[in-house]
Design a protein around this motif. Structure first.
Motif, PDB file in Angstrom:
ATOM      1  N   SER A  44       8.277  -6.432   7.155  1.00  0.00           N
ATOM      2  CA  SER A  44       8.066  -5.186   6.396  1.00  0.00           C
ATOM      3  C   SER A  44       9.419  -4.745   5.873  1.00  0.00           C
ATOM      4  O   SER A  44      10.317  -4.431   6.658  1.00  0.00           O
ATOM      5  CB  SER A  44       7.505  -4.092   7.305  1.00  0.00           C
ATOM      6  N   ASP A 110       5.571  -1.720  11.176  1.00  0.00           N
ATOM      7  CA  ASP A 110       6.065  -1.146   9.915  1.00  0.00           C
ATOM      8  C   ASP A 110       6.960   0.052  10.256  1.00  0.00           C
ATOM      9  O   ASP A 110       7.011   0.491  11.418  1.00  0.00           O
ATOM     10  CB  ASP A 110       4.910  -0.728   8.993  1.00  0.00           C
ATOM     11  N   ASP A 166      -1.661  -4.556  12.533  1.00  0.00           N
ATOM     12  CA  ASP A 166      -1.017  -4.567  11.223  1.00  0.00           C
ATOM     13  C   ASP A 166      -0.928  -3.184  10.572  1.00  0.00           C
ATOM     14  O   ASP A 166      -1.393  -2.978   9.437  1.00  0.00           O
ATOM     15  CB  ASP A 166      -1.729  -5.565  10.283  1.00  0.00           C
ATOM     16  N   CYS A 168       0.522  -0.082   8.476  1.00  0.00           N
ATOM     17  CA  CYS A 168       1.329   0.022   7.252  1.00  0.00           C
ATOM     18  C   CYS A 168       1.378   1.501   6.895  1.00  0.00           C
ATOM     19  O   CYS A 168       0.331   2.167   6.952  1.00  0.00           O
ATOM     20  CB  CYS A 168       0.646  -0.781   6.142  1.00  0.00           C
ATOM     21  N   TYR A 181      -4.334   0.354   8.655  1.00  0.00           N
ATOM     22  CA  TYR A 181      -4.251  -0.779   9.577  1.00  0.00           C
ATOM     23  C   TYR A 181      -5.426  -1.678   9.267  1.00  0.00           C
ATOM     24  O   TYR A 181      -6.356  -1.295   8.550  1.00  0.00           O
ATOM     25  CB  TYR A 181      -4.262  -0.350  11.056  1.00  0.00           C
ATOM     26  N   TRP A 217      -0.430  -4.068   2.882  1.00  0.00           N
ATOM     27  CA  TRP A 217       0.846  -3.511   2.438  1.00  0.00           C
ATOM     28  C   TRP A 217       0.573  -2.699   1.185  1.00  0.00           C
ATOM     29  O   TRP A 217       0.103  -3.251   0.182  1.00  0.00           O
ATOM     30  CB  TRP A 217       1.860  -4.612   2.140  1.00  0.00           C
ATOM     31  N   TYR A 229      -2.577  -8.068   0.737  1.00  0.00           N
ATOM     32  CA  TYR A 229      -3.161  -8.390   2.045  1.00  0.00           C
ATOM     33  C   TYR A 229      -3.317  -9.898   2.159  1.00  0.00           C
ATOM     34  O   TYR A 229      -3.272 -10.628   1.162  1.00  0.00           O
ATOM     35  CB  TYR A 229      -4.518  -7.698   2.220  1.00  0.00           C
ATOM     36  N   HIS A 272       1.592 -12.932   5.797  1.00  0.00           N
ATOM     37  CA  HIS A 272       1.727 -11.478   5.955  1.00  0.00           C
ATOM     38  C   HIS A 272       3.072 -11.108   5.354  1.00  0.00           C
ATOM     39  O   HIS A 272       4.080 -11.727   5.653  1.00  0.00           O
ATOM     40  CB  HIS A 272       1.698 -11.132   7.448  1.00  0.00           C
ATOM     41  N   SER A 274       5.482  -8.147   2.522  1.00  0.00           N
ATOM     42  CA  SER A 274       5.725  -6.829   1.949  1.00  0.00           C
ATOM     43  C   SER A 274       6.396  -7.001   0.592  1.00  0.00           C
ATOM     44  O   SER A 274       6.978  -8.057   0.307  1.00  0.00           O
ATOM     45  CB  SER A 274       6.613  -5.996   2.881  1.00  0.00           C
TER      46      SER A 274
END
Ligand code: FUB
Length: 320
Positions: A44, A110, A166, A168, A181, A217, A229, A272, A274
């Motif tokens: 992230s 995050d 996860d 964000c 999430y 994200w 995603y 995964h 960002s």
């Protein structure tokens, strides 16, 4: 003179104007993976008030047992994309009083900034039945490095603990923060109160994504909200090989409109990442398995990302 030479080396010295009138500083790229001292995943990335770019990844420990033993979060920062500082481990499962006794399972985190404080969000199970006992923990620090992180417990009222992974956090231009999430094929979004660790209102299921799996994200560009995603893509031969896809919306809580693929499969099962703008250039952070060649010992990567004139995103080219 030495300082000047180092500065010239780390920049390709090209500044130009594009993507509107904003100056783009064309930084030299670090080569991928850009951190080789640890196995890291789920990066992230954020640019904070001090002008540095910070990356908050999860940490794959060796030898792995699936993703069970992931633990010990670090943060990394740079001001030129080439030289990265590891600010060290600042949080371990043994520090989490409400966490499962067995530890591990410190998955994708995050971070967010609000009113002079830096907030850290991490998913962690609260019981031995790990996938049904997830919570999202929150900590606060005066520093982007998360030094002296003070744990504030976990976010309450998020609903079903299954795959509550996860997290964000996106902070809009008006200062309103949104929390997301979602693993296991569903994604949730909700406003956060100004204290950044309580939700404000009912959680909402996000809709409109295509083949959503996990790893949300959310960010904004040109007045549009974007959601990236990981999907459920599988390669021939049944190898899991998730891709990064995206949607957009006129609202941070959707509904979302599917737009396309940002990143084709890497050599990992999972994907995964960002997206962040730094010194006028957009970047995609993601992970691959090019050092270990094992799906659960991952390494973090960065490549440039470009928008088309109409706001759509071009597929990112993975470089070495
Ligand atoms: O890193 C552990 C899990 O793998 C993450 O939470 C997922 O997004 C996937 O990358």
């Amino acid at each position: 003179m030495a300082i000047l030479a180092a500065t010239l080396l780390s920049f390709s010295c090209a500044c130009n104007k594009s993507q509107g009138e904003e100056e783009v500083v064309e930084l030299q790229m670090p080569g991928n993976p850009f951190i080789t001292s640890l196995y890291l995943a789920d990066p992230s990335a954020h640019v904070w008030q001090d002008g540095r770019l910070y990356v908050y990844p999860s940490h794959d420990n060796e030898p792995p047992r699936g993703c069970d033993l992931m633990d010990g979060y670090h943060v990394f920062s740079t001001d030129d994309m080439v030289h990265w500082t590891d600010h060290g481990e600042f949080l371990h499962s043994k520090d989490v009083t409400w966490g499962r006794e067995e530890g591990g399972f410190m998955w994708a985190p995050d971070a967010a900034y609000k009113d002079g404080k830096y907030y850290y969000y991490f998913p962690h199970p609260s019981g031995s039945d790990w996938n049904n006992t997830w919570k999202v923990g929150v900590g606060v620090s005066d520093k982007p490095t998360m030094e002296n992180l003070r744990l504030l417990g976990y976010i309450e009222g998020l609903g079903d603990a299954f795959s509550m992974i996860d997290p964000c956090v996106f902070v809009d231009d008006d200062g309103q923060a949104y929390f997301y999430y979602g693993g296991g094929g569903r994604m949730i979004g909700v406003k956060l109160k100004d204290n950044m660790h309580e939700i404000d209102g009912e959680v909402k299921s996000m809709t409109g994504m295509k083949d959503y799996h996990e790893g949300p994200w959310v960010f904004k560009n040109g007045g549009k909200y974007y959601l990236m995603y990981a999907d459920n893509h599988v390669e021939p031969g049944n190898r899991g090989a998730n891709q990064l896809r995206y949607c957009w919306s006129d609202s941070p809580l959707g509904p979302w409109e599917y737009k396309g693929i940002i990143l084709k499969p890497t050599d990992c099962d999972t994907s995964h990442g960002s997206i962040v703008k730094y010194k006028g250039q957009w970047y995609l952070f993601y992970h691959n398995c090019s050092i270990s060649h094992q799906g659960v010992l991952r390494s973090i990567c960065v490549d440039k990302l470009y928008f088309n004139e109409d706001g759509t995103i071009r597929e990112v080219v993975q470089t070495k």
